[in-house]
Design a protein around this motif. Structure first.
Motif, PDB file in Angstrom:
ATOM      1  N   THR A  65       0.679  -1.161   0.175  1.00 30.73           N
ATOM      2  CA  THR A  65      -0.004   0.015  -0.045  1.00 30.73           C
ATOM      3  C   THR A  65       0.769   1.409  -0.094  1.00 30.73           C
ATOM      4  O   THR A  65       1.969   1.200   0.580  1.00 30.73           O
ATOM      5  CB  THR A  65      -0.928   0.005   1.314  1.00 30.73           C
ATOM      6  OG1 THR A  65      -0.004   0.142   2.262  1.00 30.73           O
ATOM      7  CG2 THR A  65      -2.006  -0.946   1.237  1.00 30.73           C
ATOM      8  N   THR A  66       0.482   2.081  -0.670  1.00 33.67           N
ATOM      9  CA  THR A  66       1.328   3.486  -0.858  1.00 33.67           C
ATOM     10  C   THR A  66       0.393   4.706   0.070  1.00 33.67           C
ATOM     11  O   THR A  66      -0.926   4.645   0.078  1.00 33.67           O
ATOM     12  CB  THR A  66       1.358   4.079  -2.113  1.00 33.67           C
ATOM     13  OG1 THR A  66       0.038   3.869  -2.873  1.00 33.67           O
ATOM     14  CG2 THR A  66       1.965   3.160  -3.097  1.00 33.67           C
ATOM     15  N   TYR A  67       1.277   5.232   1.061  1.00 35.02           N
ATOM     16  CA  TYR A  67       0.460   6.089   1.758  1.00 35.02           C
ATOM     17  C   TYR A  67       0.879   7.550   1.180  1.00 35.02           C
ATOM     18  O   TYR A  67       1.869   8.218   1.131  1.00 35.02           O
ATOM     19  CB  TYR A  67       1.132   6.203   3.086  1.00 35.02           C
ATOM     20  CG  TYR A  67       0.730   4.721   3.861  1.00 35.02           C
ATOM     21  CD1 TYR A  67      -0.841   4.436   4.209  1.00 35.02           C
ATOM     22  CD2 TYR A  67       1.684   3.663   3.894  1.00 35.02           C
ATOM     23  CE1 TYR A  67      -0.948   3.310   4.779  1.00 35.02           C
ATOM     24  CE2 TYR A  67       1.196   2.621   4.532  1.00 35.02           C
ATOM     25  CZ  TYR A  67       0.107   2.066   4.869  1.00 35.02           C
ATOM     26  OH  TYR A  67      -0.271   1.091   5.385  1.00 35.02           O
TER      27      TYR A  67
END
Length: 50
Positions: A44-46
């Motif tokens: 996941t990219t934040y």
């Protein structure tokens, strides 16, 4: 005059040869596969946009 050209050309060849030898040993010392085994890519990219 030819001595100057020969000296500059010889020095340039020695510099390039030394650079290639240094790059060769640096590539052998730094294993590029370690970047994926040590720090795996997160799933996941934040971001601050969400």
């Amino acid at each position: 005059m030819w001595l100057m050209f020969t000296t500059v050309f010889g020095f340039t060849v020695l510099l390039i040869l030394g650079m290639l030898i240094m790059i060769h040993f640096l590539q052998r010392a730094m294993i590029s596969e370690d970047s994926t085994t040590i720090d795996e890519k997160p799933e996941t990219t934040y971001t601050l946009d969400s």
